[in-house]
Design an enzyme around this catalytic site. Structure first.
Site, PDB file in Angstrom:
ATOM      1  N   GLU A 293       0.887  -1.167   0.000  1.00  0.00           N
ATOM      2  CA  GLU A 293       0.000   0.000   0.000  1.00  0.00           C
ATOM      3  C   GLU A 293       0.915   1.204   0.000  1.00  0.00           C
ATOM      4  O   GLU A 293       1.759   1.359   0.880  1.00  0.00           O
ATOM      5  CB  GLU A 293      -0.928  -0.026   1.224  1.00  0.00           C
ATOM      6  CG  GLU A 293      -2.056   0.996   1.155  1.00  0.00           C
ATOM      7  CD  GLU A 293      -1.698   2.313   1.807  1.00  0.00           C
ATOM      8  OE1 GLU A 293      -1.585   3.317   1.059  1.00  0.00           O
ATOM      9  OE2 GLU A 293      -1.503   2.350   3.027  1.00  0.00           O
ATOM     10  N   CYS A 327      -1.763   8.584   3.940  1.00  0.00           N
ATOM     11  CA  CYS A 327      -1.841   8.293   2.511  1.00  0.00           C
ATOM     12  C   CYS A 327      -3.241   8.550   1.979  1.00  0.00           C
ATOM     13  O   CYS A 327      -3.436   8.676   0.775  1.00  0.00           O
ATOM     14  CB  CYS A 327      -1.403   6.859   2.231  1.00  0.00           C
ATOM     15  SG  CYS A 327      -2.134   5.643   3.329  1.00  0.00           S
TER      16      CYS A 327
END
Length: 541
Positions: A293, A327
């Site tokens: 990720e 993020c």
């Protein structure tokens, strides 16, 4: 031997404490902060049965008070990477052979320890080491980490229950084996929960781990390791090393027993790692599982029917909680020209009230960015906007690193939807806003502006608009929010992950992620096997 089909404890997400004035949890957390700041910890590496101290001591400093030293961690070298791999492989047979319910019990106990006696210690370590305020630490290092541990146990049991159909005289079954080798967990600074989950989720499925946390998250990582061991995790199952990343990678990715990577970090680093693994694939015993990720350039799309207060609140919380170092943080917004004056008025009024400073003052909404390197990089974007003809800073734009790495929440209004701050991940408290006229056109612009596809949101009171945006932007975000900010995924509720340049979308906080850490074996058992090769069709009429 204990036999049975075991049912795991009932699931519920860990309640989030609010740390209101005079509350018991507020008093306990402040005491934990005081103790952690007064101590000077000495953090070793954890390799097999040993706590390894190299004597090469690296200081740990709060980003919001960089002259203070919280302690030191011992930095290792290539020899410690090899030692960690050897320790993991030595522990593999016993750990893989342990009954799944016993592995589960270890991590369920760890969850209880984090929920109880270690709650304030892990939160204080996260606050001081990573500059998170009390609420951001609570939802991360306490609640989300606890949720990962509990829910993953349930997901593990569901995976083991998935079995094939059997026909008459045959028993078919599936054995979910751990990967053949070791898993490398490479974890980020910004979420303590992720740092704990990446090694734990793979270990729970019977794998052994070499874990390298971010150098900016070592303080909380050491507490995680302390709790795992206290919960009964056998030594050597998870080995924590503090070694330069490229040096570690050169050894790990060329090792025959490298079986998987569990990664959260930047897209550039992930792509470099992927190339390295590919270049060494002929050396590996198996094809390694690669789960990553990475970055995001997350958007908020407002429609003309949106309520201005809803939009401004989503922008402020989505862009500036934890200094935009998520993020999933809102970093680009698309607002109708007709709606912007009302949204801007409310947003600027709220930003006037936002306080910036140390985590120890619970009134501060925004704290410091993680490091001087991050500070300088973010400031470059701000200074670029100040000198640009197609960008205007409408809020913030100020910063100071004399005592801590503080950057005030900054809003940039751009006239070019492809301006650099609309495309590149900044990972700081900077929000760029583009004003649009045509809704259909802006959907196309959003979809093609960025290489990333992590999170995004649409805010509208018109269902047809919501449906259109949801479909049109189906590949632009792995986590999509309707009438909300694009942050705050909860384990078991919104499995997290994106595609395109944002990663492999293996959805942490779901069964999908755990499936990556097993290698299924199909077993067919025939009770009355044939004793003649001749099939009936071969016989004469």
């Amino acid at each position: 031997m204990v036999n049975g089909f075991f049912t795991v404890p009932a699931l519920q997400n860990e309640p989030v404490l609010d740390y209101a004035p005079q509350s018991a949890e507020r008093l306990k957390l402040k005491e934990a902060l005081k103790e952690a700041k007064a101590a000077e910890v000495d953090i070793p590496m954890f390799i097999g049965k040993d706590e390894v101290r190299t004597g090469k001591k690296m200081p740990i400093r709060p980003p919001h008070e960089h002259q203070h030293i919280l302690g030191y961690y011992h930095e290792g070298d290539e020899s410690h990477v090899t030692a960690a791999i050897d320790a993991a492989l030595a522990a593999k047979e016993a750990w893989e052979g342990m009954h799944w319910e016993s592995r589960a019990a270890i991590f369920l106990k760890a969850a209880e320890l984090f929920a109880g006696p270690y709650r304030y210690k892990i939160n204080a370590a996260t606050m001081l080491g990573q500059s998170k305020n009390a609420y951001q630490a609570e939802i991360d290092s306490a609640c989300e980490l606890i949720d990962f541990l509990r829910y993953n146990v349930a997901f593990m049991s569901e995976i083991y229950k998935q079995q094939p159909v059997s026909t008459k005289g045959v028993w078919n079954r599936t054995d979910y084996r751990p990967l053949e080798g070791f898993v490398y967990a490479l974890t980020p600074f910004n979420f303590t929960a992720i740092s704990g989950n990446l090694p734990a989720s793979a270990a729970m499925m019977g794998n052994v781990i070499v874990w390298k946390p971010s150098e900016n998250q070592v303080l909380a990582a050491a507490v995680i390791m302390e709790v795992f061991l206290k919960a009964g995790l056998p030594k050597g199952v998870i080995n924590l090393i503090n070694v330069d990343g490229p040096k570690a990678g050169d050894i790990i990715f060329g090792h025959a027993d490298f079986a998987g990577l569990h990664f959260t970090g930047s897209t550039a680093v992930f792509q470099t790692i992927w190339k390295n693994i590919g270049n060494n694939i002929n050396k590996c015993k198996t094809y390694p599982r690669i789960v990553g990720e990475t970055g995001g350039k997350d958007f908020v799309l407002a429609h003309e029917t949106a309520e201005p207060v809803v939009v401004s609140t989503a922008l402020l919380r989505g862009a500036f909680e934890y200094q935009g170092q998520k993020c999933s943080a809102a970093s680009r917004a698309y607002i109708p020209k007709s709606l912007w004056p009302a949204v801007k008025e409310r947003l600027l009024a709220d930003l006037q009230k936002v306080k910036v400073g140390t985590v120890e003052d619970f009134g501060n909404f925004v704290n410091a960015v993680i490091s001087e390197k991050a500070f300088d990089r973010i400031v470059n974007y701000i200074e670029g906007a100040k000198n640009a003809t197609d960008a205007t800073i409408v809020a913030g734009g100020t910063y100071d690193k004399s005592k801590g790495y503080f950057i005030d929440p900054t809003v940039i209004e751009v006239t070019d939807p492809y301006y650099i701050t609309m495309q590149e991940e900044i990972f700081g408290p900077v929000l760029s806003v583009y004003l649009y006229d045509d809704f259909e056109e802006i959907l196309d612009i959003i979809d093609r502006t960025s290489i990333y596809a992590l999170t995004g949101s649409v805010i509208s009171q018109d269902r047809a608009t919501i449906d259109r945006a949801t479909y049109k932007l189906r590949n632009a975000a792995g986590n999509f929010y309707i009438n909300d900010k694009p942050t705050g995924a909860v384990v078991g509720q919104q499995p997290f992950g994106g595609a395109r340049g944002s990663g492999t979308n293996d959805k942490s906080g779901s069964m999908l992620n755990l499936l990556r850490w097993v290698s299924p074996r199909t077993i067919k058992e025939t009770f009355d096997p044939p004793k003649d090769y001749v099939y009936p069709f071969l016989k004469e009429d």
